[in-house]
Design a protein around this motif. Sequence first.
Motif, mmCIF file in Angstrom:
data_model
loop_
_atom_site.group_PDB
_atom_site.id
_atom_site.type_symbol
_atom_site.label_atom_id
_atom_site.label_comp_id
_atom_site.label_asym_id
_atom_site.label_seq_id
_atom_site.Cartn_x
_atom_site.Cartn_y
_atom_site.Cartn_z
ATOM 1 N N ALA A 91 -12.576 -95.913 -5.289
ATOM 2 C CA ALA A 91 -11.957 -94.628 -4.978
ATOM 3 C C ALA A 91 -10.742 -94.870 -4.092
ATOM 4 N N ILE A 92 -9.819 -93.914 -4.101
ATOM 5 C CA ILE A 92 -8.623 -93.971 -3.255
ATOM 6 C C ILE A 92 -8.743 -92.883 -2.193
ATOM 7 N N VAL A 93 -8.460 -93.229 -0.949
ATOM 8 C CA VAL A 93 -8.476 -92.271 0.157
ATOM 9 C C VAL A 93 -7.045 -92.012 0.605
ATOM 10 N N ILE A 114 -10.034 -89.146 -2.680
ATOM 11 C CA ILE A 114 -10.643 -88.427 -1.559
ATOM 12 C C ILE A 114 -9.531 -88.064 -0.581
ATOM 13 N N THR A 115 -9.405 -86.788 -0.269
ATOM 14 C CA THR A 115 -8.308 -86.328 0.592
ATOM 15 C C THR A 115 -8.827 -85.976 1.983
ATOM 16 N N ILE A 116 -8.248 -86.603 2.992
ATOM 17 C CA ILE A 116 -8.578 -86.340 4.394
ATOM 18 C C ILE A 116 -7.629 -85.275 4.924
ATOM 19 N N ASN A 139 -15.982 -99.870 -2.808
ATOM 20 C CA ASN A 139 -14.805 -100.403 -2.123
ATOM 21 C C ASN A 139 -13.677 -99.385 -2.168
ATOM 22 N N LEU A 140 -13.275 -98.904 -1.022
ATOM 23 C CA LEU A 140 -12.217 -97.897 -0.948
ATOM 24 C C LEU A 140 -10.863 -98.552 -0.725
ATOM 25 N N LEU A 141 -9.827 -97.947 -1.296
ATOM 26 C CA LEU A 141 -8.451 -98.290 -0.952
ATOM 27 C C LEU A 141 -7.898 -97.104 -0.176
ATOM 28 N N VAL A 142 -7.658 -97.322 1.103
ATOM 29 C CA VAL A 142 -7.205 -96.258 2.003
ATOM 30 C C VAL A 142 -5.686 -96.323 2.098
ATOM 31 N N ALA A 143 -5.005 -95.246 1.688
ATOM 32 C CA ALA A 143 -3.542 -95.200 1.657
ATOM 33 C C ALA A 143 -3.050 -94.052 2.521
ATOM 34 N N LEU A 144 -2.524 -94.371 3.689
ATOM 35 C CA LEU A 144 -2.124 -93.348 4.655
ATOM 36 C C LEU A 144 -0.716 -93.624 5.175
#
Length: 379
Positions: A91-93, A114-116, A139-144
């Motif tokens: 998933a992508i965060v 997934i939207t924060i 395993n998440l890929l967190v893109a901020l």
Amino acid sequence: MTRPAIYLDHNAASPLLPEARSALVAALDLMGNPSSVHGHGRALRNLIDTARGQVATLAGAERKQVVFTGSATEAITQAIVGGAKAFASTAIVVSAGEHAAVTKAAEATGLPVITIGLLPDGSIDLDQLADVIFGAEGNLLVALHWVNNETGVVQPIGRISAIVGPTRHTLFIDAVQAFGKLPLDFATSAPDMMAISGHKIGAPAGIGALLVKAHADVVRLIPGGGQEQGRRGGTEATALIAGFGAAASAIGARYATADVPRLINRLEADLKSAIPGVAIFGATRLGNVTNFAVPGVKNATAMMALDLMGLSVSSGSACSSGKVGPSHVLAAMGVAPELADCALRISMGWNSTVDDVNAFVAGYQSILERQRARQGQAA
């Protein structure tokens, strides 16, 4: 059609630095392919190697960690689409305040996104982020983003890194608006990858870079003939890269000489003094941008009027096909739609002056006075 005399849209693109122009023009006079082994090719390769060092220095990175791309959008897409594949992400965060380059790349992976949320001050909801990170099974890929392109809000990268860094998840940071304005120290920081841009710091448009740690060196997007150590195919645009390197070397001194934070502080103080009820959005902001609104003064109307006065401003991102629409960033911060429709973004840079501030405040006041006069006549 004459070009606007005063440019206040540096977050969209900063004017070409003289140093970058000189490096660009000099490189254009050279011939050959930087992958060739003969003298002409080696001369071009030397320019690229020099620029790689210059960009690495400004980013606090090692030379080998800099991968030149055709834009920051390409770098972002390589990090997210290529990274999701390389690390078998599930998933992508992202946050609700991300640039379209991030959200579109996340969608392009075909994975759940997934939207924060954002807090009212414009910062990312770290409690929600922690809940997602520590509750994830895959395993998440967190893109901020580091700095929001619309409000200038600086995200707490240290706290984000403390949440994501020690985990098995991948952390990518969109550092486009931070590069050249904040110390990045990529080599010693937690993020696995960062994207940076040339034209945001006074380099030519059409050049960006992805910063990658050694374990993320497997991330690919464009296959090809082995350029950029096999990490990005396609003959390097040597002239653009040379301009990028020169801009990276020059922007610090230029930015300091302009004393941009002082200009933004002056602008906000003048607005507050002259216009009761002005709303300024976001806390803990970068010192080169302000996003404000005066109730009842629509941004589309104000921008057209200011443009006729020779003042170039924006209402937010310039990457939406030139359209003026509601800001998803302000909406995520809980700003009422009718107030968000009045928001203007003023962003300054290396060639901004106090005269620009004075001209904008006077111009905006004249728009406000005309509107109030029409309202009075209508009543």
